[in-house]
Design a protein around this motif. Sequence first.
Motif, PDB file in Angstrom:
ATOM      1  N   ARG B 110       0.842  -1.197   0.000  1.00 23.96           N
ATOM      2  CA  ARG B 110       0.000   0.000   0.000  1.00 23.96           C
ATOM      3  C   ARG B 110       0.874   1.243   0.000  1.00 23.96           C
ATOM      4  O   ARG B 110       1.935   1.275   0.619  1.00 23.96           O
ATOM      5  CB  ARG B 110      -0.912   0.005   1.232  1.00 23.96           C
ATOM      6  CG  ARG B 110      -1.931  -1.116   1.151  1.00 23.96           C
ATOM      7  CD  ARG B 110      -3.029  -0.995   2.196  1.00 23.96           C
ATOM      8  NE  ARG B 110      -3.943  -2.126   2.046  1.00 23.96           N
ATOM      9  CZ  ARG B 110      -4.417  -2.841   3.059  1.00 23.96           C
ATOM     10  NH1 ARG B 110      -4.094  -2.527   4.305  1.00 23.96           N
ATOM     11  NH2 ARG B 110      -5.223  -3.856   2.831  1.00 23.96           N
ATOM     12  N   ASP B 111       0.374   2.286  -0.669  1.00 22.43           N
ATOM     13  CA  ASP B 111       1.135   3.536  -0.788  1.00 22.43           C
ATOM     14  C   ASP B 111       1.585   4.055   0.566  1.00 22.43           C
ATOM     15  O   ASP B 111       2.728   4.469   0.737  1.00 22.43           O
ATOM     16  CB  ASP B 111       0.282   4.612  -1.474  1.00 22.43           C
ATOM     17  CG  ASP B 111       0.396   4.503  -2.991  1.00 22.43           C
ATOM     18  OD1 ASP B 111       1.408   3.947  -3.468  1.00 22.43           O
ATOM     19  OD2 ASP B 111      -0.527   4.970  -3.687  1.00 22.43           O
ATOM     20  N   GLU B 112       0.658   4.025   1.544  1.00 24.47           N
ATOM     21  CA  GLU B 112       1.011   4.599   2.849  1.00 24.47           C
ATOM     22  C   GLU B 112       2.078   3.763   3.547  1.00 24.47           C
ATOM     23  O   GLU B 112       2.873   4.280   4.329  1.00 24.47           O
ATOM     24  CB  GLU B 112      -0.241   4.785   3.725  1.00 24.47           C
ATOM     25  CG  GLU B 112      -0.923   3.505   4.181  1.00 24.47           C
ATOM     26  CD  GLU B 112      -1.997   2.999   3.202  1.00 24.47           C
ATOM     27  OE1 GLU B 112      -1.944   3.380   2.006  1.00 24.47           O
ATOM     28  OE2 GLU B 112      -2.858   2.214   3.631  1.00 24.47           O
ATOM     29  N   GLN B 113       2.132   2.465   3.228  1.00 22.99           N
ATOM     30  CA  GLN B 113       3.176   1.619   3.823  1.00 22.99           C
ATOM     31  C   GLN B 113       4.536   1.910   3.186  1.00 22.99           C
ATOM     32  O   GLN B 113       5.551   2.033   3.875  1.00 22.99           O
ATOM     33  CB  GLN B 113       2.799   0.139   3.660  1.00 22.99           C
ATOM     34  CG  GLN B 113       1.518  -0.219   4.413  1.00 22.99           C
ATOM     35  CD  GLN B 113       1.027  -1.640   4.157  1.00 22.99           C
ATOM     36  OE1 GLN B 113       1.489  -2.314   3.248  1.00 22.99           O
ATOM     37  NE2 GLN B 113       0.088  -2.087   4.984  1.00 22.99           N
ATOM     38  N   PHE B 114       4.544   2.035   1.856  1.00 21.65           N
ATOM     39  CA  PHE B 114       5.792   2.417   1.177  1.00 21.65           C
ATOM     40  C   PHE B 114       6.249   3.793   1.661  1.00 21.65           C
ATOM     41  O   PHE B 114       7.435   4.024   1.894  1.00 21.65           O
ATOM     42  CB  PHE B 114       5.603   2.444  -0.344  1.00 21.65           C
ATOM     43  CG  PHE B 114       5.557   1.075  -0.994  1.00 21.65           C
ATOM     44  CD1 PHE B 114       6.545   0.134  -0.758  1.00 21.65           C
ATOM     45  CD2 PHE B 114       4.534   0.746  -1.877  1.00 21.65           C
ATOM     46  CE1 PHE B 114       6.526  -1.115  -1.382  1.00 21.65           C
ATOM     47  CE2 PHE B 114       4.500  -0.493  -2.511  1.00 21.65           C
ATOM     48  CZ  PHE B 114       5.497  -1.423  -2.258  1.00 21.65           C
ATOM     49  N   ASP B 115       5.283   4.727   1.795  1.00 28.77           N
ATOM     50  CA  ASP B 115       5.625   6.083   2.249  1.00 28.77           C
ATOM     51  C   ASP B 115       6.287   6.055   3.618  1.00 28.77           C
ATOM     52  O   ASP B 115       7.323   6.685   3.834  1.00 28.77           O
ATOM     53  CB  ASP B 115       4.361   6.956   2.346  1.00 28.77           C
ATOM     54  CG  ASP B 115       3.884   7.431   0.976  1.00 28.77           C
ATOM     55  OD1 ASP B 115       4.688   7.372   0.024  1.00 28.77           O
ATOM     56  OD2 ASP B 115       2.718   7.852   0.877  1.00 28.77           O
ATOM     57  N   ALA B 116       5.669   5.297   4.549  1.00 27.49           N
ATOM     58  CA  ALA B 116       6.200   5.247   5.918  1.00 27.49           C
ATOM     59  C   ALA B 116       7.583   4.600   5.928  1.00 27.49           C
ATOM     60  O   ALA B 116       8.491   5.059   6.630  1.00 27.49           O
ATOM     61  CB  ALA B 116       5.236   4.477   6.824  1.00 27.49           C
ATOM     62  N   ALA B 117       7.748   3.554   5.133  1.00 22.71           N
ATOM     63  CA  ALA B 117       9.055   2.892   5.061  1.00 22.71           C
ATOM     64  C   ALA B 117      10.098   3.859   4.509  1.00 22.71           C
ATOM     65  O   ALA B 117      11.205   3.978   5.044  1.00 22.71           O
ATOM     66  CB  ALA B 117       8.962   1.638   4.192  1.00 22.71           C
ATOM     67  N   ASP B 118       9.739   4.557   3.437  1.00 21.45           N
ATOM     68  CA  ASP B 118      10.680   5.498   2.823  1.00 21.45           C
ATOM     69  C   ASP B 118      11.092   6.588   3.813  1.00 21.45           C
ATOM     70  O   ASP B 118      12.266   6.971   3.876  1.00 21.45           O
ATOM     71  CB  ASP B 118      10.062   6.143   1.575  1.00 21.45           C
ATOM     72  CG  ASP B 118       9.986   5.153   0.407  1.00 21.45           C
ATOM     73  OD1 ASP B 118      10.612   4.072   0.518  1.00 21.45           O
ATOM     74  OD2 ASP B 118       9.316   5.459  -0.591  1.00 21.45           O
ATOM     75  N   GLN B 119      10.096   7.087   4.570  1.00 24.06           N
ATOM     76  CA  GLN B 119      10.397   8.119   5.566  1.00 24.06           C
ATOM     77  C   GLN B 119      11.402   7.603   6.588  1.00 24.06           C
ATOM     78  O   GLN B 119      12.359   8.290   6.951  1.00 24.06           O
ATOM     79  CB  GLN B 119       9.107   8.549   6.292  1.00 24.06           C
ATOM     80  CG  GLN B 119       8.241   9.502   5.495  1.00 24.06           C
ATOM     81  CD  GLN B 119       8.952  10.808   5.187  1.00 24.06           C
ATOM     82  OE1 GLN B 119       9.634  11.375   6.038  1.00 24.06           O
ATOM     83  NE2 GLN B 119       8.820  11.287   3.955  1.00 24.06           N
ATOM     84  N   ALA B 120      11.167   6.389   7.076  1.00 21.13           N
ATOM     85  CA  ALA B 120      12.064   5.813   8.085  1.00 21.13           C
ATOM     86  C   ALA B 120      13.454   5.579   7.502  1.00 21.13           C
ATOM     87  O   ALA B 120      14.464   5.860   8.153  1.00 21.13           O
ATOM     88  CB  ALA B 120      11.477   4.500   8.612  1.00 21.13           C
ATOM     89  N   LEU B 121      13.514   5.098   6.261  1.00 20.43           N
ATOM     90  CA  LEU B 121      14.804   4.752   5.653  1.00 20.43           C
ATOM     91  C   LEU B 121      15.601   5.997   5.264  1.00 20.43           C
ATOM     92  O   LEU B 121      16.818   5.964   5.190  1.00 20.43           O
ATOM     93  CB  LEU B 121      14.587   3.851   4.427  1.00 20.43           C
ATOM     94  CG  LEU B 121      14.057   2.446   4.753  1.00 20.43           C
ATOM     95  CD1 LEU B 121      13.577   1.747   3.479  1.00 20.43           C
ATOM     96  CD2 LEU B 121      15.137   1.596   5.428  1.00 20.43           C
ATOM     97  N   LYS B 122      14.868   7.094   5.030  1.00 22.13           N
ATOM     98  CA  LYS B 122      15.529   8.340   4.667  1.00 22.13           C
ATOM     99  C   LYS B 122      16.470   8.814   5.777  1.00 22.13           C
ATOM    100  O   LYS B 122      17.476   9.469   5.518  1.00 22.13           O
ATOM    101  CB  LYS B 122      14.476   9.410   4.382  1.00 22.13           C
ATOM    102  CG  LYS B 122      14.823  10.295   3.205  1.00 22.13           C
ATOM    103  CD  LYS B 122      13.628  11.102   2.714  1.00 22.13           C
ATOM    104  CE  LYS B 122      13.267  12.209   3.706  1.00 22.13           C
ATOM    105  NZ  LYS B 122      12.101  12.990   3.243  1.00 22.13           N
ATOM    106  N   GLU B 123      16.124   8.434   7.016  1.00 18.40           N
ATOM    107  CA  GLU B 123      16.947   8.831   8.167  1.00 18.40           C
ATOM    108  C   GLU B 123      18.364   8.269   8.092  1.00 18.40           C
ATOM    109  O   GLU B 123      19.265   8.727   8.785  1.00 18.40           O
ATOM    110  CB  GLU B 123      16.283   8.363   9.478  1.00 18.40           C
ATOM    111  CG  GLU B 123      14.941   9.015   9.766  1.00 18.40           C
ATOM    112  CD  GLU B 123      15.080  10.522   9.995  1.00 18.40           C
ATOM    113  OE1 GLU B 123      15.987  10.925  10.735  1.00 18.40           O
ATOM    114  OE2 GLU B 123      14.290  11.289   9.403  1.00 18.40           O
TER     115      GLU B 123
END
Lengths: 110, 321
Positions: B110-123
């Motif tokens: 799901r888009d929101e799951q990819f979004d949340a993962a990307d946000q976390a990985l961006k760190e």
Amino acid sequence: MKRRLAALLICAFVPVARAETVEIRIDNFTFSPAEVHVAPGTTVVWVNADDIPHAVAATDKSFRSKVLDTEERYSRTVAGPGTIEYFCSLHPHMTGRVIVDGGGGQAAGR
Amino acid sequence: MPKQTSEIDHGRRRALKCMAWAGTGLAWTMAGGVPFTTGLVGGAQAAPVPVPVPATGLTFAQISDSHVGFDKPANPDALATLREAVAGIRGLPNQPAFVIHTGDISHLSRDEQFDAADQALKELGLPIFFVPGEHDVLDDGMGAAYLARYGKGPNGKALGAGWYSFDHGGVHFIALVNVLNLKAGGLGNLGEDQLAWLADDLRAVADSAPVVVFAHIPLWTVYPDWGWGTDDGARALGLLKRFGSVTVLNGHIHQILQKVEGNVAFHTARSTAFPQPAPGSAPSPGPMKLPADKLRGALGVTTVSYRPKSGPLAVVDATLA
Ligand SMILES: [Cu+2]
């Protein structure tokens, strides 16, 4: 009066028998029962009882469910006669078979 | 040791956690192509084993099976444990050059799951190289959502379902996709197009170059009854036979397993979301429910180091606890 009631009951039973529903549970990465005999017109319902998502896909690609998360279900009314081979598109080692043969909804191969 | 930390005040707990991160886990080093355990650390009697740090060379980290969106009893918050994994990598004394994610980024594509993962990985603040897991290609387009997000690969070179290669620090990296077009009754699948591409890609690579191959499902047959293997994985490995050093990194099975065959070292990483049982040890490969204080000891990331002219790559696993 009694005879009329009996007749009514028979009438009421015919459509019920035709619109039968057979449930296949997905549990521990297994379709259960893995093989089921149903009558034409039966609605087959797959229910995911695992805490991992699964999906139901026909081997001949004629249908594919959306992904089923825990307790989600997918149903299909089968016309038949014939055999529908299917598998889980996430975990293809999971396979099952619906045999549409007028068998009156008797489940086999528990 | 990690168990005791809960009784210690916050400041000290932080310090201990950092230590645990740097030294906990099963440390493997490889000599002459044969990996051996240098120490099982984290136990009360074990002395910390220094993580092999190359003076010069390349270090990268592997994150796998973050399953962002998973919220079942085995781990009610898979995003939180991914964040802990990210923080752990950021705290490594020897910062990796980049991170590979070996798939199942999301739980349900799901888009929101990819979004949340990307946000976390961006760190991480590091380049990340992805391959999809079967949980990342569940959209109606069967992988279109993954491709739209990650399909460019490094330098826009990803092909087909998202496979690509790149070179870094003298190592040739190959990212393979084995979670699409799966056949009934089968295992993971690479397919003819990808195998043809791989043969072509390797043509320009010298036998002496170390090669790292990564993909979601193990390329070797771990346990076919649970689907843990890749039907045409042996064909990919056949193409890699002429290379002196090949390291195969996979995920999917949420636990560390490894073996060495000739010049090929196979290694699977822990998940950052939930553990799965050892092959055949449970009725199914479903998530293992551990007591809450044991979960983080079963999650983790992998660090891989390569020093030119020093033999095979060193693979080290560290847990979140
Ligand atoms: Cu499945």
